[in-house]
Design a protein around this motif. Sequence first.
Motif, mmCIF file in Angstrom:
data_model
loop_
_atom_site.group_PDB
_atom_site.id
_atom_site.type_symbol
_atom_site.label_atom_id
_atom_site.label_comp_id
_atom_site.label_asym_id
_atom_site.label_seq_id
_atom_site.Cartn_x
_atom_site.Cartn_y
_atom_site.Cartn_z
ATOM 1 N N GLU A 171 2.475 1.822 -3.397
ATOM 2 C CA GLU A 171 1.508 2.342 -4.364
ATOM 3 C C GLU A 171 1.160 3.794 -4.067
ATOM 4 O O GLU A 171 0.985 4.596 -4.989
ATOM 5 N N LEU A 172 1.086 4.152 -2.797
ATOM 6 C CA LEU A 172 0.790 5.529 -2.420
ATOM 7 C C LEU A 172 1.917 6.460 -2.877
ATOM 8 O O LEU A 172 1.666 7.534 -3.435
ATOM 9 N N ARG A 219 1.727 9.515 -5.610
ATOM 10 C CA ARG A 219 2.183 10.880 -5.330
ATOM 11 C C ARG A 219 3.175 11.355 -6.378
ATOM 12 O O ARG A 219 3.117 12.507 -6.829
ATOM 13 N N PHE A 225 0.836 -1.206 0.000
ATOM 14 C CA PHE A 225 0.000 0.000 0.000
ATOM 15 C C PHE A 225 0.869 1.254 0.000
ATOM 16 O O PHE A 225 0.626 2.198 -0.765
#
Length: 61
Positions: free
Chosen positions: A29-30, A34, A26
Amino acid sequence: MPDGESLEGAERPETDAERRRRRARFLRELAEARELRDRVQPRRAKAARLRHAMRMRTFRW
């Protein structure tokens, strides 16, 4: 919620290793999202960097 997930959750609790793997995925992917947003909207990204720098300068430890 798909049936497979609900059955899996009912059978056994999630282990720490699985939770850490899921969290790491997670966060990767974040960070990727960004970076993509920063490339697509450079002006907004620059403003966000300046705001963050100002917050860090005025933060009291």
